[in-house]
Write an enzyme that holds these catalytic residues in place. Structure first.
Site, PDB file in Angstrom:
ATOM      1  N   LYS A  28      53.235  12.837  17.471  1.00  0.00           N
ATOM      2  CA  LYS A  28      52.299  12.292  16.482  1.00  0.00           C
ATOM      3  C   LYS A  28      51.603  11.045  17.026  1.00  0.00           C
ATOM      4  O   LYS A  28      50.376  10.929  16.989  1.00  0.00           O
ATOM      5  CB  LYS A  28      53.035  11.943  15.164  1.00  0.00           C
ATOM      6  N   ARG A  41      56.369  11.411   4.139  1.00  0.00           N
ATOM      7  CA  ARG A  41      57.602  11.982   4.679  1.00  0.00           C
ATOM      8  C   ARG A  41      58.479  12.561   3.597  1.00  0.00           C
ATOM      9  O   ARG A  41      59.555  13.081   3.900  1.00  0.00           O
ATOM     10  CB  ARG A  41      58.383  10.850   5.350  1.00  0.00           C
ATOM     11  N   ARG A  67      61.480   8.538  26.201  1.00  0.00           N
ATOM     12  CA  ARG A  67      60.292   7.777  25.770  1.00  0.00           C
ATOM     13  C   ARG A  67      60.424   6.296  26.141  1.00  0.00           C
ATOM     14  O   ARG A  67      61.487   5.698  26.026  1.00  0.00           O
ATOM     15  CB  ARG A  67      60.109   7.885  24.255  1.00  0.00           C
ATOM     16  N   ARG A 101      67.913  11.512  12.593  1.00  0.00           N
ATOM     17  CA  ARG A 101      66.489  11.558  12.241  1.00  0.00           C
ATOM     18  C   ARG A 101      66.028  13.013  12.102  1.00  0.00           C
ATOM     19  O   ARG A 101      65.247  13.336  11.219  1.00  0.00           O
ATOM     20  CB  ARG A 101      65.662  10.823  13.305  1.00  0.00           C
ATOM     21  N   ARG A 149      62.989   2.353  22.286  1.00  0.00           N
ATOM     22  CA  ARG A 149      63.194   2.052  20.870  1.00  0.00           C
ATOM     23  C   ARG A 149      64.673   2.100  20.496  1.00  0.00           C
ATOM     24  O   ARG A 149      65.418   2.926  20.993  1.00  0.00           O
ATOM     25  CB  ARG A 149      62.411   3.067  20.018  1.00  0.00           C
TER      26      ARG A 149
HETATM   27  P1  AP5 Z   1      55.540  10.404  20.367  1.00  0.00           P
HETATM   28  O1  AP5 Z   1      54.097  10.683  20.353  1.00  0.00           O
HETATM   29  O2  AP5 Z   1      56.009   9.008  20.503  1.00  0.00           O
HETATM   30  O3  AP5 Z   1      56.278  11.154  19.149  1.00  0.00           O
HETATM   31  P2  AP5 Z   1      56.217  10.876  17.584  1.00  0.00           P
HETATM   32  O4  AP5 Z   1      55.961  12.190  16.926  1.00  0.00           O
HETATM   33  O5  AP5 Z   1      55.298   9.755  17.283  1.00  0.00           O
HETATM   34  O6  AP5 Z   1      57.733  10.534  17.346  1.00  0.00           O
HETATM   35  P3  AP5 Z   1      58.421   9.277  16.608  1.00  0.00           P
HETATM   36  O7  AP5 Z   1      59.799   9.166  17.168  1.00  0.00           O
HETATM   37  O8  AP5 Z   1      57.567   8.077  16.661  1.00  0.00           O
HETATM   38  O9  AP5 Z   1      58.482   9.848  15.176  1.00  0.00           O
HETATM   39  P4  AP5 Z   1      59.389   9.389  14.022  1.00  0.00           P
HETATM   40  O10 AP5 Z   1      58.751  10.125  12.929  1.00  0.00           O
HETATM   41  O11 AP5 Z   1      60.834   9.630  14.231  1.00  0.00           O
HETATM   42  O12 AP5 Z   1      59.282   7.800  14.066  1.00  0.00           O
HETATM   43  P5  AP5 Z   1      58.475   6.773  13.185  1.00  0.00           P
HETATM   44  O13 AP5 Z   1      58.102   5.656  14.054  1.00  0.00           O
HETATM   45  O14 AP5 Z   1      57.446   7.460  12.391  1.00  0.00           O
HETATM   46  O15 AP5 Z   1      56.161  11.275  21.598  1.00  0.00           O
HETATM   47  C1  AP5 Z   1      57.537  11.187  21.928  1.00  0.00           C
HETATM   48  C2  AP5 Z   1      57.703  11.227  23.454  1.00  0.00           C
HETATM   49  O16 AP5 Z   1      57.318  12.514  23.927  1.00  0.00           O
HETATM   50  C3  AP5 Z   1      56.834  10.214  24.209  1.00  0.00           C
HETATM   51  O17 AP5 Z   1      57.576   9.744  25.293  1.00  0.00           O
HETATM   52  C4  AP5 Z   1      55.635  11.045  24.692  1.00  0.00           C
HETATM   53  O18 AP5 Z   1      55.128  10.572  25.911  1.00  0.00           O
HETATM   54  C5  AP5 Z   1      56.250  12.422  24.863  1.00  0.00           C
HETATM   55  N1  AP5 Z   1      55.330  13.516  24.514  1.00  0.00           N
HETATM   56  C6  AP5 Z   1      54.442  13.547  23.477  1.00  0.00           C
HETATM   57  N2  AP5 Z   1      53.793  14.727  23.453  1.00  0.00           N
HETATM   58  C7  AP5 Z   1      54.292  15.458  24.479  1.00  0.00           C
HETATM   59  C8  AP5 Z   1      54.012  16.775  24.980  1.00  0.00           C
HETATM   60  N3  AP5 Z   1      53.096  17.549  24.402  1.00  0.00           N
HETATM   61  N4  AP5 Z   1      54.721  17.202  26.056  1.00  0.00           N
HETATM   62  C9  AP5 Z   1      55.658  16.408  26.640  1.00  0.00           C
HETATM   63  N5  AP5 Z   1      55.958  15.153  26.224  1.00  0.00           N
HETATM   64  C10 AP5 Z   1      55.280  14.688  25.160  1.00  0.00           C
HETATM   65  O19 AP5 Z   1      59.597   6.288  12.149  1.00  0.00           O
HETATM   66  C11 AP5 Z   1      60.702   5.518  12.584  1.00  0.00           C
HETATM   67  C12 AP5 Z   1      61.574   5.140  11.387  1.00  0.00           C
HETATM   68  O20 AP5 Z   1      60.804   4.327  10.480  1.00  0.00           O
HETATM   69  C13 AP5 Z   1      62.068   6.301  10.528  1.00  0.00           C
HETATM   70  O21 AP5 Z   1      63.270   6.853  11.033  1.00  0.00           O
HETATM   71  C14 AP5 Z   1      62.256   5.620   9.167  1.00  0.00           C
HETATM   72  O22 AP5 Z   1      63.453   4.878   9.151  1.00  0.00           O
HETATM   73  C15 AP5 Z   1      61.090   4.645   9.110  1.00  0.00           C
HETATM   74  N6  AP5 Z   1      59.898   5.251   8.510  1.00  0.00           N
HETATM   75  C16 AP5 Z   1      58.684   5.441   9.106  1.00  0.00           C
HETATM   76  N7  AP5 Z   1      57.814   6.015   8.265  1.00  0.00           N
HETATM   77  C17 AP5 Z   1      58.475   6.201   7.097  1.00  0.00           C
HETATM   78  C18 AP5 Z   1      58.119   6.776   5.856  1.00  0.00           C
HETATM   79  N8  AP5 Z   1      56.904   7.301   5.643  1.00  0.00           N
HETATM   80  N9  AP5 Z   1      59.067   6.811   4.872  1.00  0.00           N
HETATM   81  C19 AP5 Z   1      60.287   6.283   5.062  1.00  0.00           C
HETATM   82  N10 AP5 Z   1      60.692   5.735   6.218  1.00  0.00           N
HETATM   83  C20 AP5 Z   1      59.801   5.696   7.242  1.00  0.00           C
HETATM   84 MG    MG Z   2      55.569   7.794  16.555  1.00  0.00          MG
END
Ligand code: AP5
Ligand code: MG
Ligand code: ZN
Length: 215
Positions: free
Chosen positions: A13, A88, A127, A171, A160
């Protein structure tokens, strides 16, 4: 363009959003990034959120709905936005619908990135993110030119706190229970578009652009 990027942790994402931001000059609204900024700044909300984030659990709907509502009202979101990591839960999706209708706006599409669980874990474990500009890398799939250093700004890369294998598993579980139902929610609303997120980063971007062009 008002877009949601939906998908499990590590689906890409943030990676895809960053490329869309460059191309279309509209902001990425990432609740994860906003919460991590609040944790860094040690605001009362950040301190509370950290407890949930460290466990891989979701922060309460009330808190995230509040920060997104405020963010979407800012003028840079006028021409459009890319929501990353929000909504979410079904209550968050309902709240988004209410907020957008108050603002007289409609979602254009919900793009769901489909990636297998084993690949997600491999992505998250490898990552690395920039401390200064936030750019994301992967040690194997998207490595920086110099290990540990950001290509864009030269700052240090870090891992992270929630990218430890045990937290990652939590997660994933939380995603399946609380977020996966949003696929049906948006399918029924006629907004869901799916993308093969297993493809290399540039190919996934081409698929997303294809969807946006067809709108
Ligand atoms: P990346 O693009 O970083 O993946 P992502 O989908 O953004 O994954 P996140 O871990 O950021 O998602 P998340 O939903 O768990 O975390 P968030 O920060 O939202 O890619 C990942 C890796 O893969 C990178 O190294 C990249 O280079 C590589 N990659 C990407 N595409 C690729 C491909 N096609 N091929 C190969 N490699 C690839 O949330 C974190 C925490 O915050 C949650 O756990 C929760 O506690 C809280 N939170 C956030 N939003 C909410 C909400 N709406 N409600 C409640 N709690 C929330
Ligand atoms: Mg992300
Ligand atoms: Zn950087």
């Amino acid at each position: 363009m008002k877009l949601i990027l939906l998908g499990p942790p590590g689906a890409g994402k943030g990676t895809q959003a960053a490329q869309l931001v460059e191309r279309f000059a509209i902001p990425q609204v990432s609740t994860g990034d906003m919460l991590r900024a609040a944790v860094r700044e040690q605001t009362p909300m950040g301190l509370k959120a950290k407890e949930f984030m460290d466990k891989g659990a979701l922060v309460t709907d009330e808190v995230v709905i509040g920060i997104v509502r405020e963010r979407l009202q800012q003028s840079d979101c006028g021409p459009g936005f890319i929501l990353d990591g929000f909504p979410r839960t079904v209550p968050q999706a309902d709240a988004l619908k209410a907020t957008l209708s108050e603002l007289g706006k409609n979602l254009d599409a919900v793009v769901s990135l489909q990636v297998e669980t084993d690949a997600l874990v491999e992505r998250l474990v490898g990552r690395r993110s920039c401390r200064s500009c936030g750019r994301g890398f992967h040690v194997n799939f998207d490595p920086p030119a110099k290990a540990g250093i950001c290509d864009s700004c030269g700052a240090e890369l870090f891992q992270r706190d929630d990218d430890q294998e045990v937290t990652i598993r939590n997660r994933m579980e939380v995603y399946h229970q609380q977020t996966a139902p949003l696929e049906d929610y948006y399918r029924q609303a006629g907004l869901l578009k799916t993308v093969d997120g297993m493809a290399p980063i540039a190919e996934v971007q081409q698929q997303v652009l294809g969807i946006l062009q067809a709108l």
